[in-house]
Design an enzyme around this catalytic site. Structure first.
Site, PDB file in Angstrom:
ATOM      1  N   GLN A 214       0.836  -1.207   0.000  1.00 18.62           N
ATOM      2  CA  GLN A 214       0.000   0.000   0.000  1.00 18.62           C
ATOM      3  C   GLN A 214       0.867   1.252   0.000  1.00 18.62           C
ATOM      4  O   GLN A 214       0.349   2.355  -0.052  1.00 18.62           O
ATOM      5  CB  GLN A 214      -0.884   0.028   1.259  1.00 18.62           C
ATOM      6  CG  GLN A 214      -1.971  -1.020   1.278  1.00 18.62           C
ATOM      7  CD  GLN A 214      -2.671  -1.099   2.626  1.00 18.62           C
ATOM      8  OE1 GLN A 214      -2.656  -2.136   3.271  1.00 18.62           O
ATOM      9  NE2 GLN A 214      -3.303  -0.019   3.066  1.00 18.62           N
ATOM     10  N   GLU A 249       0.498  -1.675   4.661  1.00 20.30           N
ATOM     11  CA  GLU A 249       0.868  -0.262   4.730  1.00 20.30           C
ATOM     12  C   GLU A 249       2.350  -0.140   5.075  1.00 20.30           C
ATOM     13  O   GLU A 249       3.098   0.535   4.387  1.00 20.30           O
ATOM     14  CB  GLU A 249       0.003   0.492   5.752  1.00 20.30           C
ATOM     15  CG  GLU A 249       0.370   1.978   5.826  1.00 20.30           C
ATOM     16  CD  GLU A 249      -0.569   2.829   6.674  1.00 20.30           C
ATOM     17  OE1 GLU A 249      -1.697   2.403   6.972  1.00 20.30           O
ATOM     18  OE2 GLU A 249      -0.163   3.951   7.044  1.00 20.30           O
ATOM     19  N   ARG A 327      -5.690   7.315  17.195  1.00 17.70           N
ATOM     20  CA  ARG A 327      -6.984   7.242  16.508  1.00 17.70           C
ATOM     21  C   ARG A 327      -8.027   6.541  17.377  1.00 17.70           C
ATOM     22  O   ARG A 327      -9.206   6.908  17.357  1.00 17.70           O
ATOM     23  CB  ARG A 327      -6.859   6.565  15.140  1.00 17.70           C
ATOM     24  CG  ARG A 327      -8.110   6.702  14.285  1.00 17.70           C
ATOM     25  CD  ARG A 327      -7.912   6.206  12.855  1.00 17.70           C
ATOM     26  NE  ARG A 327      -7.381   7.218  11.961  1.00 17.70           N
ATOM     27  CZ  ARG A 327      -8.118   8.111  11.287  1.00 17.70           C
ATOM     28  NH1 ARG A 327      -9.437   8.101  11.386  1.00 17.70           N
ATOM     29  NH2 ARG A 327      -7.539   8.990  10.496  1.00 17.70           N
ATOM     30  N   THR A 461      -3.842  11.278  10.559  1.00 20.47           N
ATOM     31  CA  THR A 461      -3.604  12.112  11.738  1.00 20.47           C
ATOM     32  C   THR A 461      -2.176  12.674  11.725  1.00 20.47           C
ATOM     33  O   THR A 461      -1.894  13.627  12.431  1.00 20.47           O
ATOM     34  CB  THR A 461      -3.874  11.333  13.030  1.00 20.47           C
ATOM     35  OG1 THR A 461      -3.072  10.158  13.031  1.00 20.47           O
ATOM     36  CG2 THR A 461      -5.341  10.959  13.125  1.00 20.47           C
ATOM     37  N   ALA A 530      -5.986   5.323   5.531  1.00 20.37           N
ATOM     38  CA  ALA A 530      -6.825   6.334   6.179  1.00 20.37           C
ATOM     39  C   ALA A 530      -8.047   6.680   5.314  1.00 20.37           C
ATOM     40  O   ALA A 530      -8.600   7.778   5.431  1.00 20.37           O
ATOM     41  CB  ALA A 530      -6.011   7.595   6.512  1.00 20.37           C
ATOM     42  N   GLU A 731     -12.904   2.766   5.228  1.00 18.95           N
ATOM     43  CA  GLU A 731     -12.874   2.180   6.569  1.00 18.95           C
ATOM     44  C   GLU A 731     -14.168   2.324   7.376  1.00 18.95           C
ATOM     45  O   GLU A 731     -14.537   1.397   8.113  1.00 18.95           O
ATOM     46  CB  GLU A 731     -11.738   2.818   7.386  1.00 18.95           C
ATOM     47  CG  GLU A 731     -10.354   2.504   6.873  1.00 18.95           C
ATOM     48  CD  GLU A 731      -9.323   3.416   7.522  1.00 18.95           C
ATOM     49  OE1 GLU A 731      -9.287   4.616   7.176  1.00 18.95           O
ATOM     50  OE2 GLU A 731      -8.578   2.949   8.392  1.00 18.95           O
TER      51      GLU A 731
HETATM   52  N1  MTE Z   1     -11.380  -2.797   0.119  1.00 20.79           N
HETATM   53  C1  MTE Z   1     -10.826  -3.874  -0.490  1.00 20.79           C
HETATM   54  N2  MTE Z   1     -11.548  -4.544  -1.401  1.00 20.79           N
HETATM   55  N3  MTE Z   1      -9.565  -4.298  -0.182  1.00 20.79           N
HETATM   56  C2  MTE Z   1      -8.803  -3.648   0.773  1.00 20.79           C
HETATM   57  O1  MTE Z   1      -7.662  -4.037   1.037  1.00 20.79           O
HETATM   58  N4  MTE Z   1      -8.704  -1.802   2.397  1.00 20.79           N
HETATM   59  C3  MTE Z   1      -9.467  -0.886   3.258  1.00 20.79           C
HETATM   60  C4  MTE Z   1     -10.502  -0.119   2.435  1.00 20.79           C
HETATM   61  N5  MTE Z   1     -11.256  -1.017   1.607  1.00 20.79           N
HETATM   62  C5  MTE Z   1      -9.374  -2.512   1.434  1.00 20.79           C
HETATM   63  C6  MTE Z   1     -10.682  -2.111   1.050  1.00 20.79           C
HETATM   64  C7  MTE Z   1      -8.631   0.077   3.960  1.00 20.79           C
HETATM   65  S1  MTE Z   1      -7.862  -0.418   5.367  1.00 20.79           S
HETATM   66  C8  MTE Z   1      -8.475   1.351   3.524  1.00 20.79           C
HETATM   67  S2  MTE Z   1      -7.583   2.483   4.410  1.00 20.79           S
HETATM   68  C9  MTE Z   1      -9.081   1.823   2.272  1.00 20.79           C
HETATM   69  O2  MTE Z   1      -9.797   0.793   1.607  1.00 20.79           O
HETATM   70  C10 MTE Z   1      -7.975   2.347   1.374  1.00 20.79           C
HETATM   71  O3  MTE Z   1      -8.421   2.741   0.145  1.00 20.79           O
HETATM   72  P1  MTE Z   1      -9.128   4.157  -0.161  1.00 20.79           P
HETATM   73  O4  MTE Z   1      -8.431   5.185   0.663  1.00 20.79           O
HETATM   74  O5  MTE Z   1      -8.922   4.326  -1.602  1.00 20.79           O
HETATM   75  O6  MTE Z   1     -10.551   3.981   0.244  1.00 20.79           O
HETATM   76  N1  HPA Z   2      -4.641   6.038   9.127  1.00 22.27           N
HETATM   77  C1  HPA Z   2      -4.054   5.075   8.406  1.00 22.27           C
HETATM   78  N2  HPA Z   2      -2.766   4.988   8.219  1.00 22.27           N
HETATM   79  C2  HPA Z   2      -1.998   5.920   8.773  1.00 22.27           C
HETATM   80  C3  HPA Z   2      -2.536   6.955   9.535  1.00 22.27           C
HETATM   81  C4  HPA Z   2      -3.927   7.024   9.722  1.00 22.27           C
HETATM   82  O1  HPA Z   2      -4.488   7.909  10.389  1.00 22.27           O
HETATM   83  N3  HPA Z   2      -1.515   7.717   9.968  1.00 22.27           N
HETATM   84  C5  HPA Z   2      -0.405   7.138   9.478  1.00 22.27           C
HETATM   85  N4  HPA Z   2      -0.676   6.057   8.751  1.00 22.27           N
HETATM   86 MO1  MOS Z   3      -6.237   1.366   6.044  1.00 24.78          MO
HETATM   87  S1  MOS Z   3      -6.014   0.543   7.907  1.00 24.78           S
HETATM   88  O1  MOS Z   3      -5.812   2.955   6.700  1.00 24.78           O
HETATM   89  O2  MOS Z   3      -4.818   0.793   5.311  1.00 24.78           O
END
Ligand code: MTE
Ligand code: HPA
Ligand code: MOS
Length: 784
Positions: A214, A249, A327, A461, A530, A731
């Site tokens: 990621q 991540e 968080r 954050t 995030a 999330e």
């Molecule tokens: N959806 C799918 N299908 N696969 C994933 O790994 N990760 C989640 C969410 N939805 C995830 C998912 C997490 S932890 C985050 S932070 C967000 O997707 C990240 O993507 P975005 O910021 O583009 O929503």
């Molecule tokens: N969310 C997800 N990943 C992160 C964050 C957060 O707030 N801060 C640093 N990495």
């Molecule tokens: Mo999502 S836990 O912020 O990769």
């Protein structure tokens, strides 16, 4: 030429043919279901590729006395072995604070810690050879739980505190005072595609890395550091992950770095793919927490004073735990005004793998305390928990009830309305009556119902991470490539970015190609995390579009002698007053006219700040909201239960893509339900993870999907200036599953005629449900 700062003022008509707000399928959907989508392990391999495997520590704590690897080296097909002393550059690959050696450095910090890596001709040979190592470790005494770490003040980072008003004074003055505690389990990411990297050495010391990460920019930096070369010699490429969920991540970097070191030493391509059991043992999980609270209310159950202690089990190192426990603290209020409040967070160090980001990033573990408090208040006063929830929501019209414990003013709070709508559509009160009647007539099978809200803060954050870049090229046939800093992990980010670019140029989606995330195209990117992927990269992509549109507007205005301000892009044409040209023709003419058809865009989130010294600020650009109503049936003789019906109303702002957003909501809810119910991480007394494969760790299956599962989007535009006033959706829906936990508690509470609040730690497996039932029965509840 107008200044770039006025770009957002360029008029664009939203046409009925726009691709924004339409439920387009995921850009890779067909390729994914037909096996044609290419993941890291599917990339055609170089002729000289070899395969790596890692050897893990069999104990949770100790000191390495000797590592004997002769038998490994003489094993079939083995080419090379490395331990920590073979790393040419940095050995610490920690993301923020030190403490994550790439391979064990004398000390063993957790069971499953990688000690050495082997390179062999085939993956089987590498994995077999690993087993032949003889490692002598003087065992140490591991710290395996939060309680011990807290007693010993053994923290990976210092405690942090936020407060508002005077808790002690307000608490003492209240007629109702309650205390409680809650043990909250962690969670295995269980991404379908495990951790995998492939490093391909290029000329001299240059390195190309394909990795399921990621955070390609961090992998680039860490690969450069372990190899002791500059960042510009490393390129990281990431087309898509088969799921990340936070588990990639920071913790994808180790495998990329090990591959790169072996590739550099042996001048061959190297692939490292962890077998699932190793993946589960050697990578961090969602943090388990042990939280406690004291809460005081007036006679009606309105909260006046709250003190919460949040204790995260961080494992052996900090990793992202500082931000994760923060968080959790930021979300211990969920949507409720806590009165005079004090929130303290501890980051406990244990001899476990370093726990890491997982969808919600500590938010879920904080938020569950808020719901536990509300349930406790409701039972104490004999009120319906929904009544108490509504009574305690932030009220932006009441100056005394609209600031969070970290002093952020809550505005545009949609929860009161959103809850009212769901209350209606789910027929909460009618079903409450029906369930009471059912429970009165059934002594063993009990039903439970709960409606819980979600308020989730959107922004990293860590302020500096709230930036993004994009690179846009228009080719002479009018087709467009967009590259941006975000990574695709199944969440539909690339689909949404494609929609944004298509919308800006008035083109169909097929004209836009979103290319793999590469550190040589957009540099210094933030992790895709995030939930901010679309918010940040979508705005950066739009910025790149606007820059090129500005050039095209000027050019076309010059051609037809019109006013550039009146140009617009729609249905594959470009219009200026009575003039019209196809987009492709304009691009061809612009090329001949020597207009640059490439631009990079940038975005940084406005308005956010947080002062960690004072514990005050506005860490979030906005909040995403939602609510869910769950109904369950519990067998009070066995503790088994079923989720019968779920109704969800979720706030994705003005949704960019309702099909994808609903998918995120369904998936997030089910993943949250797994976390709270069946996913049970077990370590034995020596610190070894025993739930280390899919047979001993139960994630939700298709049969666990609620029979009735109604998901709706709230549909109100984000008041803040996010991309087309949408809201992040990745999330927040995970925490909609809190209503399942509350509904199970509700069913158990019926055994006390709703006067007692069951102690139900999570995951609420049938065993724990049965324990909670027995406790209620012993405490004087009757089984009817
Ligand atoms: N959806 C799918 N299908 N696969 C994933 O790994 N990760 C989640 C969410 N939805 C995830 C998912 C997490 S932890 C985050 S932070 C967000 O997707 C990240 O993507 P975005 O910021 O583009 O929503
Ligand atoms: N969310 C997800 N990943 C992160 C964050 C957060 O707030 N801060 C640093 N990495
Ligand atoms: Mo999502 S836990 O912020 O990769």
């Amino acid at each position: 030429m107008r200044k770039l700062s006025t770009l957002s003022d360029i008029p664009h008509k939203v046409s009925s043919t726009s691709v924004i707000g339409v439920g387009h399928k995921h850009e890779s959907a067909i390729r994914q279901v037909s096996g044609q989508a290419r993941y890291v392990d599917d990339i055609p391999e170089a002729a000289n590729i070899h395969h790596a495997a890692v050897g893990l520590s069999p104990v949770a704590a100790g000191t390495i006395i000797s590592i004997e690897l002769e038998d490994v080296l003489s094993s079939d097909g083995v080419i090379d072995i490395i331990t920590v002393t073979d790393v040419p550059g940095h050995i610490d690959i920690a993301p923020v604070f030190d403490g994550d050696p790439i391979l064990a450095d004398k000390k063993i910090l957790y069971h499953g810690q990688p000690i050495f890596a082997v390179l062999a001709k085939t993956i089987e040979q590498a994995r077999k050879a690993v087993l032949k190592a003889k490692i002598d470790i003087a065992p140490g005494v591991p710290c395996l739980n939060i309680e011990q770490a807290k007693q010993e003040m053994n923290f990976v980072r210092p405690p942090h505190e936020m407060q508002q008003g005077n808790f002690e004074k307000s608490y003492a003055a209240c007629p109702i005072q309650l205390k409680g505690n809650l043990t909250i389990g962690g969670q295995e990411h269980m991404y379908l595609e495990g951790q995998v990297s492939m490093a391909v050495p290029e000329e001299e010391d240059r390195m190309l890395v394909f990795t399921s990460s990621q955070h390609p920019s961090e992998v680039q930096k860490l690969v450069a550091e372990v190899l002791d070369i500059k960042l510009h010699k490393v390129v990281v490429d990431m087309r898509r992950m088969g799921g990340g969920f936070g588990g990639k991540e920071t913790q994808a970097a180790q495998w990329a770095c090990l591959s790169a070191i072996l590739a550099s030493r042996n001048k061959c391509a190297v692939k490292l793919r962890l077998p699932r059991m190793q993946d589960m043992m050697a990578t961090g999980k969602r943090h388990p927490f042990e939280n406690s609270y004291q809460v005081a209310t007036d006679e009606n159950g309105r909260i006046q004073a709250t003190q919460i202690e949040i204790n995260g089990n961080c494992g052996h190192s900090a990793d992202l735990s500082d931000a994760i426990v923060d968080r959790a603290m930021f979300h211990a209020d969920n949507g409720y005004y806590l009165g005079s409040s004090k929130i303290v967070g501890h980051r406990c160090r244990t001899n476990q793998v370093s726990h890491t980001a997982f969808r919600g990033f500590g938010g879920p573990q904080g938020m569950l305390v808020a719901e536990a408090m509300i349930d406790a208040i409701a039972r104490k006063l004999g009120k319906d928990p929904l009544t108490v929830r509504k009574l305690n929501l932030y009220d932006e019209h009441d100056p005394l009830r609209c600031t969070t414990p970290y002093d952020m003013f809550i505005e545009h709070n949609v929860l009161p309305e959103l809850i009212a709508e769901l209350e209606n559509s789910s027929q909460y009160w009618q079903r409450r009556k029906d369930i009471s009647a059912f429970n009165a007539n059934h002594s063993i099978i009990k039903k439970g119902l709960a409606l819980t809200p979600v308020k989730f803060g959107i922004s990293f954050t860590a302020k500096h991470l709230n930036q993004a870049g994009a690179l846009l090229h228009i080719y002479t046939d009018g087709s467009i490539q967009i590259n941006h800093g975000g990574t695709e992990m199944g969440q539909g980010l690339h689909t949404k970015i494609g929609q944004i670019v298509a919308h800006e140029f008035g083109l169909p989606l097929e004209h836009i190609e979103v290319t793999s995330t590469r550190t040589d195209k957009v540099p210094n990117t933030s992790p895709t995390a995030a939930s901010s992927g679309t918010d940040l990269n979508g705005k950066a992509a739009q910025n790149a579009c606007l820059i090129i549109k500005e050039r095209l507007c000027e050019f076309y205005a010059g051609l037809v002698k019109g006013d550039a301000d009146n140009v617009y892009f729609e249905e594959q044409n470009v219009y200026l007053e009575e003039h019209k040209i196809t987009f492709t023709d304009l691009i061809q003419q612009a090329y001949i006219g020597r207009v640059s058809l490439s631009a990079s865009g940038f975005y940084k989130t406005p308005k956010i700040h947080y002062n960690r010294e004072t514990g005050k600020g506005r860490p979030f650009f906005y909040f995403a909201y939602g609510a869910s109503c769950s109904e369950v049936t519990v067998d009070t003789l066995t503790g088994e239960y079923k989720v019968d019906r779920v109704d969800i109303l979720h706030d994705a702002g003005r949704s960019l893509n309702p099909a994808i957003d609903v998918g995120q909501i369904e998936g997030g809810f089910i993943q949250g339900m797994g976390w709270l119910t069946t996913e049970d991480l077990k370590w034995d007394d020596s610190g070894r993870l025993i739930s280390n494969n899919p047979a001993t760790y139960k994630i939700p299956a298709i049969g666990d999907t609620p029979e009735i599962f109604n998901v709706d989007l709230y549909g109100r535009a984000n008041e803040e200036n996010s991309i087309y006033h949408s809201k992040a959706v990745g999330e927040p829906p995970l925490m909609l599953a809190n209503s399942v936990w509350c509904a199970i508690k509700d069913a158990i509470s019926s055994l006390s005629n709703y006067h007692l609040d069951p102690q139900l730690n999570t995951p609420a497996t049938p065993e724990k449900v049965l324990d909670a039932i027995e406790l209620i029965q012993q405490a004087g509840g009757q089984s009817n």
